[in-house]
Write a protein that holds these residues in place. Sequence first.
Motif, PDB file in Angstrom:
ATOM      1  N   VAL A 195       2.541 -13.334   9.465  1.00 36.43           N
ATOM      2  CA  VAL A 195       1.515 -13.051  10.479  1.00 36.43           C
ATOM      3  C   VAL A 195       0.908 -11.669  10.218  1.00 36.43           C
ATOM      4  N   PHE A 196       1.773 -10.698   9.948  1.00 28.88           N
ATOM      5  CA  PHE A 196       1.315  -9.323   9.699  1.00 28.88           C
ATOM      6  C   PHE A 196       0.401  -9.274   8.465  1.00 28.88           C
ATOM      7  N   THR A 197       0.840  -9.904   7.379  1.00 26.59           N
ATOM      8  CA  THR A 197       0.067  -9.857   6.127  1.00 26.59           C
ATOM      9  C   THR A 197      -1.276 -10.556   6.289  1.00 26.59           C
ATOM     10  N   ALA A 207      -2.925 -10.852   9.050  1.00 29.94           N
ATOM     11  CA  ALA A 207      -3.764  -9.979   9.889  1.00 29.94           C
ATOM     12  C   ALA A 207      -4.360  -8.856   9.049  1.00 29.94           C
ATOM     13  N   MET A 208      -3.553  -8.266   8.172  1.00 30.27           N
ATOM     14  CA  MET A 208      -4.047  -7.169   7.321  1.00 30.27           C
ATOM     15  C   MET A 208      -5.123  -7.681   6.357  1.00 30.27           C
ATOM     16  N   ASN A 209      -4.812  -8.798   5.676  1.00 33.62           N
ATOM     17  CA  ASN A 209      -5.759  -9.316   4.675  1.00 33.62           C
ATOM     18  C   ASN A 209      -7.107  -9.681   5.301  1.00 33.62           C
ATOM     19  N   LEU A 268      -2.246  -1.488  -7.658  1.00 35.47           N
ATOM     20  CA  LEU A 268      -1.800  -1.857  -6.314  1.00 35.47           C
ATOM     21  C   LEU A 268      -0.352  -1.410  -6.155  1.00 35.47           C
ATOM     22  N   PHE A 269      -0.105  -0.545  -5.155  1.00 43.14           N
ATOM     23  CA  PHE A 269       1.240   0.003  -4.957  1.00 43.14           C
ATOM     24  C   PHE A 269       1.697  -0.286  -3.531  1.00 43.14           C
ATOM     25  N   ASP A 270       2.852  -0.901  -3.414  1.00 42.12           N
ATOM     26  CA  ASP A 270       3.438  -1.158  -2.082  1.00 42.12           C
ATOM     27  C   ASP A 270       4.919  -1.447  -2.323  1.00 42.12           C
ATOM     28  N   LEU A 271       5.655  -1.721  -1.266  1.00 41.54           N
ATOM     29  CA  LEU A 271       7.073  -2.042  -1.397  1.00 41.54           C
ATOM     30  C   LEU A 271       7.235  -3.274  -2.302  1.00 41.54           C
ATOM     31  N   GLY A 317       5.620  -1.950  -7.703  1.00 38.85           N
ATOM     32  CA  GLY A 317       6.453  -1.931  -6.498  1.00 38.85           C
ATOM     33  C   GLY A 317       7.217  -0.624  -6.391  1.00 38.85           C
ATOM     34  N   GLY A 318       7.257  -0.047  -5.216  1.00 37.30           N
ATOM     35  CA  GLY A 318       7.993   1.202  -5.024  1.00 37.30           C
ATOM     36  C   GLY A 318       7.768   1.705  -3.611  1.00 37.30           C
ATOM     37  N   SER A 319       8.356   2.871  -3.314  1.00 34.98           N
ATOM     38  CA  SER A 319       8.171   3.471  -1.994  1.00 34.98           C
ATOM     39  C   SER A 319       7.452   4.800  -2.135  1.00 34.98           C
ATOM     40  N   PHE A 320       6.387   4.975  -1.349  1.00 36.87           N
ATOM     41  CA  PHE A 320       5.680   6.264  -1.426  1.00 36.87           C
ATOM     42  C   PHE A 320       6.476   7.394  -0.787  1.00 36.87           C
ATOM     43  N   LEU A 321       7.630   7.063  -0.186  1.00 36.09           N
ATOM     44  CA  LEU A 321       8.520   8.135   0.278  1.00 36.09           C
ATOM     45  C   LEU A 321       9.247   8.764  -0.908  1.00 36.09           C
ATOM     46  N   ASP A 322       9.313   8.031  -2.034  1.00 40.29           N
ATOM     47  CA  ASP A 322       9.987   8.544  -3.236  1.00 40.29           C
ATOM     48  C   ASP A 322       9.002   9.102  -4.254  1.00 40.29           C
ATOM     49  N   MET A 341      -5.498   5.263   0.770  1.00 32.27           N
ATOM     50  CA  MET A 341      -4.462   4.874   1.737  1.00 32.27           C
ATOM     51  C   MET A 341      -5.179   4.371   2.979  1.00 32.27           C
ATOM     52  N   ALA A 342      -5.218   3.064   3.112  1.00 33.78           N
ATOM     53  CA  ALA A 342      -5.949   2.459   4.220  1.00 33.78           C
ATOM     54  C   ALA A 342      -4.964   1.989   5.280  1.00 33.78           C
ATOM     55  N   ARG A 343      -5.122   2.513   6.492  1.00 36.90           N
ATOM     56  CA  ARG A 343      -4.280   2.129   7.626  1.00 36.90           C
ATOM     57  C   ARG A 343      -2.798   2.353   7.312  1.00 36.90           C
ATOM     58  N   ASN A 396       0.775   5.042  10.288  1.00 35.58           N
ATOM     59  CA  ASN A 396       2.042   4.329  10.537  1.00 35.58           C
ATOM     60  C   ASN A 396       3.227   5.279  10.572  1.00 35.58           C
ATOM     61  N   TRP A 397       2.987   6.599  10.411  1.00 31.63           N
ATOM     62  CA  TRP A 397       4.109   7.499  10.185  1.00 31.63           C
ATOM     63  C   TRP A 397       4.092   8.706  11.099  1.00 31.63           C
ATOM     64  N   PRO A 398       5.215   8.927  11.815  1.00 35.11           N
ATOM     65  CA  PRO A 398       5.376  10.202  12.510  1.00 35.11           C
ATOM     66  C   PRO A 398       5.378  11.361  11.497  1.00 35.11           C
ATOM     67  N   LEU A 409       4.189   0.509  17.970  1.00 29.86           N
ATOM     68  CA  LEU A 409       4.695  -0.076  16.723  1.00 29.86           C
ATOM     69  C   LEU A 409       5.477   0.924  15.875  1.00 29.86           C
ATOM     70  N   TYR A 410       4.947   2.158  15.788  1.00 30.06           N
ATOM     71  CA  TYR A 410       5.493   3.097  14.794  1.00 30.06           C
ATOM     72  C   TYR A 410       6.047   4.382  15.404  1.00 30.06           C
ATOM     73  N   GLY A 411       5.836   4.593  16.683  1.00 23.46           N
ATOM     74  CA  GLY A 411       6.275   5.850  17.295  1.00 23.46           C
ATOM     75  C   GLY A 411       5.368   7.012  16.947  1.00 23.46           C
TER      76      GLY A 411
HETATM   77  C1  LIG Z   1      -0.648  -1.333   8.174  1.00 24.87           C
HETATM   78  S1  LIG Z   1      -0.334  -1.924   6.556  1.00 24.87           S
HETATM   79  C2  LIG Z   1      -1.890  -1.620   5.730  1.00 24.87           C
HETATM   80  C3  LIG Z   1      -2.089  -2.474   4.504  1.00 24.87           C
HETATM   81  C4  LIG Z   1      -3.414  -2.229   3.750  1.00 24.87           C
HETATM   82  N1  LIG Z   1      -3.531  -0.889   3.266  1.00 24.87           N
HETATM   83  C5  LIG Z   1      -4.592  -2.589   4.645  1.00 24.87           C
HETATM   84  O1  LIG Z   1      -5.358  -1.732   5.047  1.00 24.87           O
HETATM   85  O2  LIG Z   1      -4.733  -3.790   4.935  1.00 24.87           O
HETATM   86  C6  LIG Z   1       0.745  -0.664   5.906  1.00 24.87           C
HETATM   87  C7  LIG Z   1       1.293  -0.967   4.499  1.00 24.87           C
HETATM   88  O3  LIG Z   1       2.198   0.086   4.113  1.00 24.87           O
HETATM   89  C8  LIG Z   1       3.240  -0.518   3.360  1.00 24.87           C
HETATM   90  N2  LIG Z   1       4.422   0.344   3.321  1.00 24.87           N
HETATM   91  C9  LIG Z   1       5.288   0.602   4.346  1.00 24.87           C
HETATM   92  N3  LIG Z   1       6.254   1.425   3.933  1.00 24.87           N
HETATM   93  C10 LIG Z   1       6.006   1.695   2.621  1.00 24.87           C
HETATM   94  C11 LIG Z   1       6.666   2.496   1.644  1.00 24.87           C
HETATM   95  N4  LIG Z   1       7.769   3.194   1.945  1.00 24.87           N
HETATM   96  N5  LIG Z   1       6.133   2.573   0.403  1.00 24.87           N
HETATM   97  C12 LIG Z   1       5.004   1.870   0.092  1.00 24.87           C
HETATM   98  N6  LIG Z   1       4.316   1.096   0.993  1.00 24.87           N
HETATM   99  C13 LIG Z   1       4.831   1.005   2.230  1.00 24.87           C
HETATM  100  C14 LIG Z   1       3.488  -1.816   4.102  1.00 24.87           C
HETATM  101  O4  LIG Z   1       4.237  -2.739   3.333  1.00 24.87           O
HETATM  102  C15 LIG Z   1       2.071  -2.257   4.418  1.00 24.87           C
HETATM  103  O5  LIG Z   1       1.535  -3.079   3.393  1.00 24.87           O
END
Ligand SMILES: C[S@@+](CC[C@H](N)C(=O)[O-])C[C@H]1O[C@@H](n2cnc3c(N)ncnc32)[C@H](O)[C@@H]1O
Length: 235
Positions: free
Chosen positions: A46-48, A50-52, A97-100, A124-129, A140-142, A146-148, A195-197
């Motif tokens: 549902v989330f994906t 909605a985003m797409n 394209l970079f995401d989890l 694939g990876g985490s932008f926290l790393d 970085m769209a939306r 999502n982050w405090p 959703l995210y605080g």
């Molecule tokens: C609100 S969605 C926005 C998706 C897309 N940018 C858009 O505008 O439709 C936030 C995205 O951040 C990704 N995300 C969350 N934590 C992440 C992390 N630690 N590293 C990389 N991506 C992450 C989620 O998987 C999700 O695809």
Amino acid sequence: MCTHGDFLQAWTCLPEAVRSGRAAFEVHTGRPLFAYLEAEHEAASVFTRAMNASVAVDALLDGVALSGTERVADLGGGEGALLAALLCRHPNMEGVLFDLPHVVSGAGPLLRERGVADRCAVVGGSFLDGVPAGADVYLMARVMQNWPREGAARILRNVSRAMGDSSRLLIVGHLPEGRDTTPFLQAMSLYMYVLYGAPLRTAEEYGKLFAETGLTLHAVHRVEDGESVMDVRRA
Ligand SMILES: C[S@@+](CC[C@H](N)C(=O)[O-])C[C@H]1O[C@@H](n2cnc3c(N)ncnc32)[C@H](O)[C@@H]1O
């Protein structure tokens, strides 16, 4: 998405969220949203979807000149709907394209259907790393909304490290204007808090985060009640 299952029921935990400082969604489900989505496949779908279906492509294409850009990295780009739209408009551009990992593993069909898979690397990876180096434009769209504060600063530091001297970071998302914020953006801000605080930030609040993370705000393309674009450079 807004009226589906836990996305809606999380609102019932708003009082506890205010008391505890945790996101209402996390209080309700016991997990932060992105950890929850990794395990809950129906909600993730549902989330994906909605985003797409709601990518901010017009704000981006109207707001900033991208001619001359060779390589765009979309960080937290989901399944790549926004990046694909961008690559379709710019036939000589290449994308990353970079995401989890579990999110980008589902990106192939969309990228192939839009005819851009051969110009788009999927990482694939985490932008926290850390994030991939070598892009002219980081997108970085939306995502930043999502982050405090602590997570937001960590992500921005990693992006700043990956950027070259002439790289640009385009942050796309709702951008309230302090006391003049419209009712719609106030509602969006409350939804982000549930959703995210993290309520939405103003450009001034982003400016403080940029100053701490080696970045500076170069220009803003503001879309009232829509998604704005901040053009950010290395300080
Ligand atoms: C609100 S969605 C926005 C998706 C897309 N940018 C858009 O505008 O439709 C936030 C995205 O951040 C990704 N995300 C969350 N934590 C992440 C992390 N630690 N590293 C990389 N991506 C992450 C989620 O998987 C999700 O695809």
